[in-house]
Scaffold this motif. Structure first.
Motif, PDB file in Angstrom:
ATOM      1  N   GLY A  97       0.745  -1.327  -0.089  1.00  0.00           N
ATOM      2  CA  GLY A  97       0.061   0.114  -0.013  1.00  0.00           C
ATOM      3  C   GLY A  97       0.800   1.461  -0.012  1.00  0.00           C
ATOM      4  N   PRO A  98       0.493   2.370   1.021  1.00  0.00           N
ATOM      5  CA  PRO A  98       1.242   3.491   1.022  1.00  0.00           C
ATOM      6  C   PRO A  98       2.828   3.222   1.070  1.00  0.00           C
ATOM      7  CG  PRO A  98      -0.235   3.267   2.818  1.00  0.00           C
ATOM      8  CD  PRO A  98      -0.122   2.044   1.989  1.00  0.00           C
ATOM      9  N   GLU A  99       3.347   2.183   1.775  1.00  0.00           N
ATOM     10  CA  GLU A  99       4.587   1.871   1.692  1.00  0.00           C
ATOM     11  C   GLU A  99       5.449   1.583   0.264  1.00  0.00           C
ATOM     12  OE1 GLU A  99       8.211   1.019   4.145  1.00  0.00           O
ATOM     13  OE2 GLU A  99       6.588   2.211   4.554  1.00  0.00           O
ATOM     14  N   TYR A 100       4.780   0.998  -0.362  1.00  0.00           N
ATOM     15  CA  TYR A 100       5.221   0.852  -1.605  1.00  0.00           C
ATOM     16  C   TYR A 100       5.326   2.419  -2.262  1.00  0.00           C
ATOM     17  CZ  TYR A 100       5.275  -0.564  -6.739  1.00  0.00           C
ATOM     18  OH  TYR A 100       5.340  -0.699  -7.980  1.00  0.00           O
ATOM     19  N   ASP A 101       4.431   3.301  -2.232  1.00  0.00           N
ATOM     20  CA  ASP A 101       4.567   4.578  -2.878  1.00  0.00           C
ATOM     21  C   ASP A 101       5.912   5.203  -2.172  1.00  0.00           C
ATOM     22  OD1 ASP A 101       2.563   4.296  -4.537  1.00  0.00           O
ATOM     23  OD2 ASP A 101       1.088   5.073  -2.977  1.00  0.00           O
ATOM     24  N   ARG A 102       5.926   4.935  -0.712  1.00  0.00           N
ATOM     25  CA  ARG A 102       7.122   5.676  -0.123  1.00  0.00           C
ATOM     26  C   ARG A 102       8.302   5.072  -0.626  1.00  0.00           C
ATOM     27  NH1 ARG A 102      10.559   5.269   3.649  1.00  0.00           N
ATOM     28  NH2 ARG A 102      10.335   3.139   4.028  1.00  0.00           N
ATOM     29  N   VAL A 103       8.709   3.901  -0.842  1.00  0.00           N
ATOM     30  CA  VAL A 103       9.823   3.394  -1.283  1.00  0.00           C
ATOM     31  C   VAL A 103      10.028   3.744  -2.935  1.00  0.00           C
ATOM     32  CG1 VAL A 103      11.185   1.101  -1.779  1.00  0.00           C
ATOM     33  CG2 VAL A 103       9.665   1.307   0.316  1.00  0.00           C
ATOM     34  N   VAL A 104       8.966   3.646  -3.821  1.00  0.00           N
ATOM     35  CA  VAL A 104       9.158   4.109  -5.015  1.00  0.00           C
ATOM     36  C   VAL A 104       9.608   5.697  -4.965  1.00  0.00           C
ATOM     37  CG1 VAL A 104       8.108   4.734  -7.086  1.00  0.00           C
ATOM     38  CG2 VAL A 104       7.639   2.544  -5.920  1.00  0.00           C
TER      39      VAL A 104
ATOM     40  N   LYS B  11      11.393  -0.460 -10.375  1.00  0.00           N
ATOM     41  CA  LYS B  11      12.055  -1.725 -10.299  1.00  0.00           C
ATOM     42  C   LYS B  11      12.927  -1.769  -9.103  1.00  0.00           C
ATOM     43  CE  LYS B  11      15.028  -4.732 -13.155  1.00  0.00           C
ATOM     44  NZ  LYS B  11      15.591  -4.867 -14.699  1.00  0.00           N
ATOM     45  N   ALA B  12      13.770  -0.654  -8.774  1.00  0.00           N
ATOM     46  CA  ALA B  12      14.538  -0.707  -7.596  1.00  0.00           C
ATOM     47  C   ALA B  12      13.675  -0.963  -6.379  1.00  0.00           C
ATOM     48  CB  ALA B  12      15.270   0.657  -7.783  1.00  0.00           C
ATOM     49  N   ALA B  13      12.480  -0.248  -6.428  1.00  0.00           N
ATOM     50  CA  ALA B  13      11.683  -0.264  -5.341  1.00  0.00           C
ATOM     51  C   ALA B  13      11.186  -1.464  -5.022  1.00  0.00           C
ATOM     52  CB  ALA B  13      10.526   0.742  -5.444  1.00  0.00           C
ATOM     53  N   GLU B  14      10.709  -2.277  -6.005  1.00  0.00           N
ATOM     54  CA  GLU B  14       9.955  -3.544  -5.957  1.00  0.00           C
ATOM     55  C   GLU B  14      11.303  -4.593  -5.609  1.00  0.00           C
ATOM     56  OE1 GLU B  14       7.905  -4.344  -9.726  1.00  0.00           O
ATOM     57  OE2 GLU B  14       6.261  -2.845  -9.029  1.00  0.00           O
ATOM     58  N   GLN B  15      12.457  -4.243  -6.037  1.00  0.00           N
ATOM     59  CA  GLN B  15      13.432  -5.292  -5.647  1.00  0.00           C
ATOM     60  C   GLN B  15      13.846  -5.007  -3.940  1.00  0.00           C
ATOM     61  OE1 GLN B  15      15.372  -7.474  -7.523  1.00  0.00           O
ATOM     62  NE2 GLN B  15      16.101  -8.031  -5.150  1.00  0.00           N
ATOM     63  N   GLU B  16      13.693  -3.784  -3.539  1.00  0.00           N
ATOM     64  CA  GLU B  16      13.823  -3.677  -2.207  1.00  0.00           C
ATOM     65  C   GLU B  16      12.729  -4.429  -1.439  1.00  0.00           C
ATOM     66  OE1 GLU B  16      13.370  -0.055   1.154  1.00  0.00           O
ATOM     67  OE2 GLU B  16      14.435   0.504  -0.832  1.00  0.00           O
ATOM     68  N   LEU B  17      11.521  -4.061  -1.802  1.00  0.00           N
ATOM     69  CA  LEU B  17      10.325  -4.982  -1.222  1.00  0.00           C
ATOM     70  C   LEU B  17      10.320  -6.414  -1.500  1.00  0.00           C
ATOM     71  CD1 LEU B  17       7.692  -2.148  -2.026  1.00  0.00           C
ATOM     72  CD2 LEU B  17       8.644  -2.621  -0.132  1.00  0.00           C
ATOM     73  N   ASP B  18      11.000  -6.850  -2.419  1.00  0.00           N
ATOM     74  CA  ASP B  18      10.957  -8.281  -2.581  1.00  0.00           C
ATOM     75  C   ASP B  18      11.861  -8.734  -1.620  1.00  0.00           C
ATOM     76  OD1 ASP B  18       9.217  -9.020  -4.335  1.00  0.00           O
ATOM     77  OD2 ASP B  18      10.674  -8.826  -6.306  1.00  0.00           O
ATOM     78  N   ASP B  19      13.129  -8.070  -1.421  1.00  0.00           N
ATOM     79  CA  ASP B  19      14.220  -8.227  -0.192  1.00  0.00           C
ATOM     80  C   ASP B  19      13.611  -8.418   0.915  1.00  0.00           C
ATOM     81  OD1 ASP B  19      16.981  -8.861   0.383  1.00  0.00           O
ATOM     82  OD2 ASP B  19      17.049  -6.879   1.178  1.00  0.00           O
TER      83      ASP B  19
END
Length: 192
Positions: free
Chosen positions: A37-44, A52-60
């Protein structure tokens, strides 16, 4: 003729595989956006819009912390934390800075007791919390940041109110040991 059939079959299988791979990649972003949710937007945003970098971090994060099992609280621990939170809120009138410091320590203690990472690494703890409590971890970050900076009283009040969501989620999840025995959350699926 047999060669033509084999070639067509290989092309069809390759097309299906390519379609499924593309669909999986597209669903990964939607899945992470839905999970965080909002955490996704914060990391992006922190990655300058690089999804792509944000999704890599969240996958990690999911790889590192998705296996954590939240431990249930006893009724005594639940009551103790509820009393500490009420005290921190009451303290706000007298000393907003001390109130936020207490809320910050309380959330750290409660998250450790529930099974999240120990130690003083705030970022690691909030990363782990975001895997299970992405909708509420922002409030914890706000309290942590507001307690040490030049923050207005209203901003501190709002931070404390935001942090209450995480407090309530951590306090409520899992039930008590007496009521649920050794019940644990399903590992790695992000549900609580």
């Amino acid at each position: 003729m047999t060669t033509a059939i084999i070639i067509v079959a290989v092309v069809v299988v390759a097309a299906i595989a390519a379609f499924l791979l593309l669909r999986r990649r597209t669903a990964g972003g939607r899945g992470l956006r839905g999970r965080f949710g909002p955490e996704y937007d914060r990391v992006v945003a922190r990655h300058g819009g690089d999804t792509k970098a944000a999704e890599q971090e969240l996958d990690d994060r999911v790889r590192r912390h998705g296996h954590l099992t939240e431990r249930p609280l006893t009724e005594e621990a639940r009551a103790r934390y509820a009393a500490r939170w009420a005290s921190a809120q009451e303290l706000f009138v007298e000393s907003p800075q001390r109130s936020l410091a207490e809320a910050d320590m309380l959330l750290a203690d409660l998250s450790r007791e529930r099974g999240f990472p120990e130690g003083d690494d705030f970022d690691d703890r909030t990363d782990a919390l975001s895997v299970r409590h992405a909708a509420h971890v922002h409030g914890y970050r706000r309290v942590h940041a507001a307690r040490g900076g030049n923050t207005s009283t209203e901003e501190m009040r709002e931070a404390l109110m935001d942090a209450r969501g995480l407090f309530e989620a951590l306090l409520a999840d899992g039930g008590s040991q007496r009521a649920h025995g050794n019940r644990h959350l399903v590992k790695g699926n992000g549900t609580s």
